[in-house]
Design a protein around this motif. Structure first.
Motif, short mmCIF file in Angstrom:
data_model
loop_
_atom_site.label_atom_id
_atom_site.label_comp_id
_atom_site.label_asym_id
_atom_site.label_seq_id
_atom_site.Cartn_x
_atom_site.Cartn_y
_atom_site.Cartn_z
N VAL A 1 8.23 -12.61 10.38
CA VAL A 1 7.92 -11.90 9.13
C VAL A 1 9.19 -11.63 8.35
N ALA A 2 10.26 -11.24 9.04
CA ALA A 2 11.53 -10.95 8.36
C ALA A 2 12.08 -12.22 7.70
N ILE A 3 12.00 -13.34 8.40
CA ILE A 3 12.50 -14.61 7.85
C ILE A 3 11.62 -15.07 6.69
N PHE A 4 10.30 -14.96 6.85
CA PHE A 4 9.39 -15.36 5.77
C PHE A 4 9.61 -14.50 4.52
N THR A 5 9.89 -13.23 4.73
CA THR A 5 10.14 -12.33 3.60
C THR A 5 11.39 -12.77 2.84
N LYS A 6 12.41 -13.18 3.57
CA LYS A 6 13.63 -13.70 2.93
C LYS A 6 13.31 -14.96 2.14
N ALA A 7 12.48 -15.83 2.74
CA ALA A 7 12.08 -17.06 2.06
C ALA A 7 11.30 -16.74 0.78
#
Length: 689
Positions: A463-469
């Motif tokens: 979720v943290a990585i997707f949010t950055k994306a």
């Protein structure tokens, strides 16, 4: 007295040349030895892994007419039938989606291209230089190209075999035209070009290359001569001689492009002026520099359109393109430097398709594959002329050993780079981690790295990585789909539904969002919602197997057996041997829930399941389906006598007595005491008589 230049293809091959060629081939195999099990990546998912069309060789003729066969995604419809055909053959030879056969196939195409490049380089350089070292210069060029570090970006990316195959047939067509001028009238070079069109849309560059070849090598013109009025007739004669090729290639290319989906044809660029005239000058510089310094390769770059004409990259790019053009003109003046000019023309012409037409990706490293064929020719010709000029020094006291060492170091350093890039392409996590490091502003790179974390069950970090994306690319619908999946994994259902809904708002015409939203509802046992979403996905893309799979699960959950039977039959039209569709068909026939087998089910359980399904199909009078199901069982257990017996019984009902007898004979060879095979065999023999 005119000096006769011996045909380079007929010159005697020295033993040392053969040894050097064999050594390069061994080094090529060693450099790529760690790549054969590398994973599928990126667009491989919808063109290979999810594309059920490649799982049946009988679909090959339709690959040439039906754009739906190229990809499981409705946004990537098109015709690249040569690529799809080769993928279907790989699937058949490898017995499924095993990367080894797919990687091996691309690698063999690459080796074939490198062999042709030796002959092409040797002929082009040999036309203007008869020195005994010309074959070694050509071999150096073919080896350098084959082992260039940048080339690994194309070889490792399986669906990018389109670059390899189109380049292969462009070179094959070019070499055929150049080597056999007396046979041009038969049009073999045109046929080879057409095959290239069926791989990728780069072949229209070929007439440009042949035009400049005719001018520089057969007419002996420099580029300055193009502007002399006295040469107009000869220039027009060159164009006229290539007219059959131009017409055929253009016609076939228009046919393939006309079959491309609107989403595929639309490249999503809103600023073509900035893309073409400004940004691409810097991209060309980047590609040129990468030939000599391939240090910052990225599977998915983060370069965007550069709109400021005073940006240093634009200024550097314009200076580079200007220098390139000046160099081409100057090197075209002397016959011995014309291979340099021609190689640079090849480099520039090969980049025109992706420079004149705006693409969503401003720069992509696998585009250098075709371009480096020409650039390699220019570089090795330049180095070769410098070496030949100092021949006396290098032959004195065997100083030529320095040349051998230098050539080996260039090749070896690139081979080591290939080996290291293969490690990056090993799996999704290693690849996309590298992308986030090399291209930190690429939202798609971060999203794909997040997928690797989610695959391991690490939903929180995902979720943290997707949010950055999402922050980097807020209009990218797929990242919202993945956020929905990740939040679903965390049991945060309100956020999951919110992100799925956002994805549908951003891309209402993309079936992927509906399919994954449907799967989410199915996992929550919300069968009616899952059914509705899956049906919406299929309304957009009737070949979405994920949507069929979810719809079948939802219909079973709703006990709608008649509709389930129809849906399973439709799914089996896409993939006649799919075990899940066969299971759902069995559930519909028995009108009771059948628990789908888990992905890691053992072969033994699968075989039993297939045999049971085949019996149900036989009893329902579905004899062809029975045979196909038994063949699926035999793919897991080739020595299963029950499967052969059921095939025999089905062929008896179809009155195909010879095939029935063959199957029952095999059943009895495997199990002489089989209870049913003797009677089935007797029936087949008696009916045949």
């Amino acid at each position: 007295m005119t000096k006769i230049i011996e045909d380079p293809l007929k010159m005697k091959k020295p033993k040392s040349l053969i040894i050097a060629g064999a050594a390069l081939l061994v080094l090529l195999v060693l450099a790529y030895a760690n790549h054969f099990d590398n994973d599928f990546h990126f667009d491989d998912s919808h063109t290979i892994q999810e594309n059920v069309a490649i799982r049946k060789l009988g679909n090959i003729p339709e690959f040439f007419t039906n754009p739906d066969m190229f990809s499981a995604s409705s946004n990537h419809r098109g015709l690249r039938p040569l690529v799809t055909t080769s993928l279907a053959i790989d699937y058949w030879l490898g017995g499924g989606l095993h990367p080894f056969m797919f990687q091996l196939s691309t690698f063999l195409w690459h080796i074939g291209l490198c062999i042709m490049l030796f002959f092409m380089y040797r002929r082009l350089i040999g036309k203007v230089n008869t020195h005994k070292w010309v074959p070694f210069i050509a071999l150096m060029g073919a080896g350098w190209f084959g082992l260039h570090t940048v080339v690994a970006e194309t070889i490792n990316y399986i669906i990018s075999r389109s670059d390899v195959q189109s380049t292969f047939f462009i070179v094959a067509s070019f070499l055929t035209y150049v080597a056999y001028p007396e046979k041009r009238k038969y049009g073999l070079y045109i046929l080879l070009a057409v095959l290239g069109v069926f791989a990728k849309e780069t072949v229209p560059v070929l007439p440009i290359l042949l035009f400049f070849y005719l001018l520089l090598f057969e007419n002996g013109f420099s580029l300055y001569d193009l502007f002399r009025r006295s040469n107009i007739k000869k220039v027009l004669a060159c164009i006229w001689s290539l007219l059959p090729l131009i017409v055929v290639v253009a016609g076939v290319q228009l046919y393939t492009l006309s079959r491309m989906s609107q989403a595929s044809a639309s490249h999503g660029m809103s600023n073509p002026l900035g893309y073409n005239l400004l940004t691409q000058t810097y991209v060309w510089l980047h590609y040129f520099r990468s030939f000599f310094l391939p240090f910052d390769l990225s599977a998915d770059t983060d370069l965007g359109v550069i709109t400021n004409p005073l940006d240093w990259r634009i200024i550097a790019g314009i200076l580079f393109v200007t220098t390139l053009i000046v160099t081409i003109f100057k090197t075209s003046r002397r016959s011995e430097t014309r291979p340099i000019a021609f190689g640079l023309i090849w480099f520039a012409a090969s980049l025109l398709p992706t420079s004149l037409v705006p693409f969503a990706e401003v720069m992509n490293d696998h585009r250098m594959y075709f371009a480096f064929v020409g650039l390699t020719l220019s570089v090795v010709t330049t180095l070769g002329l410098l070496v030949i000029k100092r021949e006396a020094y290098f032959t004195r006291n065997k100083h030529y050993r320095f040349l051998i060492v230098a050539a080996f170091l260039v090749i070896a350093v690139n081979a080591f780079g290939v080996y290291k890039r293969n490690q990056v392409w090993d799996n999704e996590e290693t690849l996309w981690k590298d992308v986030t490091e090399k291209s930190p502003n690429n939202g798609r790179g971060w999203m794909n790295y997040g997928l690797t974390l989610m695959a391991k069950g690490d939903y929180k970090r995902a979720v943290a990585i997707f949010t950055k994306a999402r922050d980097l690319n807020s209009g990218y619908s797929t990242v919202y789909v993945n956020l929905g999946i990740a939040y679903g994994g965390l049991k945060l259902h309100n956020k999951a539904i919110e992100n799925f809904s956002t994805a549908l708002l951003l891309a209402p015409g993309d079936d992927v969002g509906y399919s994954y939203f449907a799967r989410y509802f199915l996992e929550q046992n919300r069968f009616e919602d899952a059914k509705n979403m899956a049906e919406r996905a299929l309304a957009i893309n009737s070949r979405s197997y994920m949507a069929y799979e979810v719809l079948m699960g939802a219909l079973q959950g709703l006990s709608r057996w008649d509709q389930l039977k129809q849906t399973a039959a439709a799914a089996l039209q896409l993939n006649p041997e799919d075990p899940k569709a066969l299971q759902y068909l069995q559930a519909a026939q028995q009108r009771k829930t059948v628990t789908p087998l888990p992905k890691d089910v053992t072969n033994a359980v699968s075989v039993i399941n297939y045999i049971n399904i085949s019996l149900e199909q036989y009893n329902e009078g579905e004899y062809e389906a029975c045979i196909n199901t038994c063949k699926q069982a035999l793919s897991l257990d080739p020595n299963n006598a029950d499967a052969y017996n059921n095939i025999c019984a089905a062929y008896n009902m179809l009155k195909q007595w010879d095939k029935a007898r063959e199957a029952c004979t095999k059943a009895l060879q495997l199990n002489p005491g089989h209870p049913n095979a003797p009677a089935n065999l007797k029936w087949a023999i008696e009916q045949k008589l």
